[in-house]
Design a protein around this motif. Structure first.
Motif, PDB file in Angstrom:
ATOM      1  N   PRO A  79       7.722  47.253 -91.622  1.00 25.44           N
ATOM      2  CA  PRO A  79       6.757  46.745 -92.610  1.00 25.44           C
ATOM      3  C   PRO A  79       6.150  47.813 -93.520  1.00 25.44           C
ATOM      4  N   ASP A  80       6.013  49.050 -93.052  1.00 26.56           N
ATOM      5  CA  ASP A  80       5.391  50.088 -93.873  1.00 26.56           C
ATOM      6  C   ASP A  80       6.367  50.831 -94.773  1.00 26.56           C
ATOM      7  N   LEU A  81       7.629  50.728 -94.499  1.00 29.26           N
ATOM      8  CA  LEU A  81       8.643  51.460 -95.252  1.00 29.26           C
ATOM      9  C   LEU A  81       9.012  50.660 -96.505  1.00 29.26           C
ATOM     10  N   ARG A  82       8.663  51.198 -97.676  1.00 25.77           N
ATOM     11  CA  ARG A  82       8.925  50.482 -98.928  1.00 25.77           C
ATOM     12  C   ARG A  82      10.276  50.827 -99.532  1.00 25.77           C
ATOM     13  N   GLU A  83      10.728  52.068 -99.334  1.00 21.23           N
ATOM     14  CA  GLU A  83      12.011  52.502 -99.894  1.00 21.23           C
ATOM     15  C   GLU A  83      12.455  53.754 -99.140  1.00 21.23           C
ATOM     16  N   ILE A  84      13.759  53.948 -99.090  1.00 13.51           N
ATOM     17  CA  ILE A  84      14.301  55.172 -98.507  1.00 13.51           C
ATOM     18  C   ILE A  84      15.540  55.562 -99.300  1.00 13.51           C
ATOM     19  N   THR A  85      15.595  56.830 -99.686  1.00 12.87           N
ATOM     20  CA  THR A  85      16.757  57.324-100.425  1.00 12.87           C
ATOM     21  C   THR A  85      17.918  57.467 -99.448  1.00 12.87           C
ATOM     22  N   PRO A  86      19.153  57.549 -99.951  1.00 12.77           N
ATOM     23  CA  PRO A  86      20.257  57.827 -99.031  1.00 12.77           C
ATOM     24  C   PRO A  86      19.986  59.133 -98.272  1.00 12.77           C
ATOM     25  N   VAL A  87      20.167  59.080 -96.977  1.00 11.81           N
ATOM     26  CA  VAL A  87      19.855  60.190 -96.090  1.00 11.81           C
ATOM     27  C   VAL A  87      21.075  61.095 -95.991  1.00 11.81           C
ATOM     28  N   HIS A  88      20.839  62.401 -96.120  1.00 12.88           N
ATOM     29  CA  HIS A  88      21.924  63.370 -96.043  1.00 12.88           C
ATOM     30  C   HIS A  88      22.006  63.907 -94.617  1.00 12.88           C
ATOM     31  N   VAL A  89      23.175  63.758 -94.006  1.00  8.25           N
ATOM     32  CA  VAL A  89      23.414  64.231 -92.649  1.00  8.25           C
ATOM     33  C   VAL A  89      24.398  65.389 -92.730  1.00  8.25           C
ATOM     34  N   GLN A  90      23.989  66.540 -92.209  1.00  6.57           N
ATOM     35  CA  GLN A  90      24.818  67.732 -92.266  1.00  6.57           C
ATOM     36  C   GLN A  90      24.809  68.382 -90.887  1.00  6.57           C
ATOM     37  N   GLY A  91      25.939  68.935 -90.490  1.00 13.81           N
ATOM     38  CA  GLY A  91      25.998  69.619 -89.206  1.00 13.81           C
ATOM     39  C   GLY A  91      27.412  69.803 -88.722  1.00 13.81           C
ATOM     40  N   HIS A  92      27.518  70.022 -87.420  1.00 13.77           N
ATOM     41  CA  HIS A  92      28.826  70.219 -86.812  1.00 13.77           C
ATOM     42  C   HIS A  92      28.783  69.714 -85.373  1.00 13.77           C
ATOM     43  N   ALA A  93      29.977  69.596 -84.795  1.00 18.37           N
ATOM     44  CA  ALA A  93      30.094  69.120 -83.417  1.00 18.37           C
ATOM     45  C   ALA A  93      30.843  70.154 -82.590  1.00 18.37           C
ATOM     46  N   ASP A  94      30.321  70.401 -81.405  1.00 16.54           N
ATOM     47  CA  ASP A  94      30.999  71.245 -80.421  1.00 16.54           C
ATOM     48  C   ASP A  94      31.645  70.308 -79.413  1.00 16.54           C
ATOM     49  N   ILE A  95      32.957  70.373 -79.323  1.00 16.32           N
ATOM     50  CA  ILE A  95      33.701  69.417 -78.500  1.00 16.32           C
ATOM     51  C   ILE A  95      34.330  70.153 -77.323  1.00 16.32           C
ATOM     52  N   ALA A  99      -2.593  55.212 -97.166  1.00  7.56           N
ATOM     53  CA  ALA A  99      -3.505  54.559 -96.223  1.00  7.56           C
ATOM     54  C   ALA A  99      -4.847  54.223 -96.872  1.00  7.56           C
ATOM     55  N   ARG A 100      -5.188  54.914 -97.934  1.00 10.46           N
ATOM     56  CA  ARG A 100      -6.474  54.705 -98.586  1.00 10.46           C
ATOM     57  C   ARG A 100      -6.374  53.760 -99.776  1.00 10.46           C
ATOM     58  N   THR A 101      -5.307  53.910-100.590  1.00  8.28           N
ATOM     59  CA  THR A 101      -5.243  53.178-101.858  1.00  8.28           C
ATOM     60  C   THR A 101      -4.057  52.220-101.970  1.00  8.28           C
ATOM     61  N   LEU A 102      -3.148  52.236-101.024  1.00  9.10           N
ATOM     62  CA  LEU A 102      -1.946  51.405-101.006  1.00  9.10           C
ATOM     63  C   LEU A 102      -0.943  51.727-102.114  1.00  9.10           C
ATOM     64  N   VAL A 103      -1.102  52.863-102.773  1.00 12.43           N
ATOM     65  CA  VAL A 103      -0.168  53.317-103.804  1.00 12.43           C
ATOM     66  C   VAL A 103       1.058  53.895-103.098  1.00 12.43           C
ATOM     67  N   ASP A 104       2.228  53.804-103.734  1.00 15.39           N
ATOM     68  CA  ASP A 104       3.445  54.371-103.159  1.00 15.39           C
ATOM     69  C   ASP A 104       3.327  55.890-103.066  1.00 15.39           C
ATOM     70  N   VAL A 105       3.708  56.430-101.915  1.00 13.08           N
ATOM     71  CA  VAL A 105       3.691  57.870-101.676  1.00 13.08           C
ATOM     72  C   VAL A 105       5.088  58.290-101.239  1.00 13.08           C
ATOM     73  N   LYS A 106       5.654  59.268-101.918  1.00 17.87           N
ATOM     74  CA  LYS A 106       6.962  59.818-101.537  1.00 17.87           C
ATOM     75  C   LYS A 106       6.733  60.783-100.372  1.00 17.87           C
ATOM     76  N   TYR A 107       7.478  60.572 -99.295  1.00 19.38           N
ATOM     77  CA  TYR A 107       7.332  61.398 -98.090  1.00 19.38           C
ATOM     78  C   TYR A 107       8.687  61.995 -97.726  1.00 19.38           C
ATOM     79  N   PRO A 108       8.915  63.284 -98.059  1.00 14.14           N
ATOM     80  CA  PRO A 108      10.198  63.911 -97.704  1.00 14.14           C
ATOM     81  C   PRO A 108      10.215  64.265 -96.216  1.00 14.14           C
TER      82      PRO A 108
END
Length: 174
Positions: free
Chosen positions: A32-48, A68-77
């Motif tokens: 309910p609180d999440l208004r938008e999310i940009t495509p998430v970048h996943v970077q790394g490696h795997a040890d097999i 929380a105070r004004t209900l305006v959209d806030v970008k949160y990286p």
């Protein structure tokens, strides 16, 4: 972001590099609180190895949340660093929060990425921007006004004003 155990065994000597953008729009519909999310970048490696695979990941993105105070959209990286281990057999090791047992023949990182991003959502965010006042919730009304902490610190309680004058007079006399 799925691999079969067989594919991972083939990549055991070469290693696996991950560098993908993942769309997590379904989180917006379910939280309910999440208004938008940009495509998430996943970077790394795997040890097999023959018994397990460990993914070392860095997940970055930006989500939009209400102030929380004004209900305006806030970008949160956000940036999440994690190491997730998948055991091919549950008999060999003890499991913990970052350790998972492979169910079936496929390893899917998407549920883990969803969980980590959801855990990254803060309880409250505050907007510092004054330009969105028209979109914001009211800052004052009849018999009330939102004041900042700095304004309150320098203000003298009217009930104690005469005492403050007495203390100032005493300091000047000394």
């Amino acid at each position: 972001m799925k691999w079969s155990v067989h594919q991972l065994y083939k990549l055991q000597k070469k290693g696996l590099q991950i560098n993908e953008d993942v769309d997590l729009y379904d989180l917006v519909q379910n939280h309910p609180d999440l208004r938008e999310i940009t495509p998430v970048h996943v970077q790394g490696h795997a040890d097999i190895s023959s018994a397990e695979v460990t993914f070392h990941l860095t997940i970055t993105g930006e989500m939009t949340l209400p102030c929380a105070r004004t209900l305006v959209d806030v970008k949160y990286p956000f940036e999440i660093r994690t190491s997730e281990t998948f055991l091919f057999s549950s008999d060999e090791y003890e499991t913990s929060e970052q350790t998972h047992v492979v169910q079936g023949e496929v390893i899917d990182l998407m549920p883990i990425i969803h969980e980590l991003v959801l855990l990254e959502i803060p309880l409250q965010v505050f907007s510092d921007e004054e330009e969105n006042k028209q979109e914001a919730a009211p800052q004052e009304g009849k018999f009330w006004k939102l004041i900042k902490e700095e304004e309150q610190q320098n203000k003298i309680d009217p009930r104690l004003a005469s005492l403050a004058k007495l203390l100032d007079k005493k300091e000047n006399d000394s």
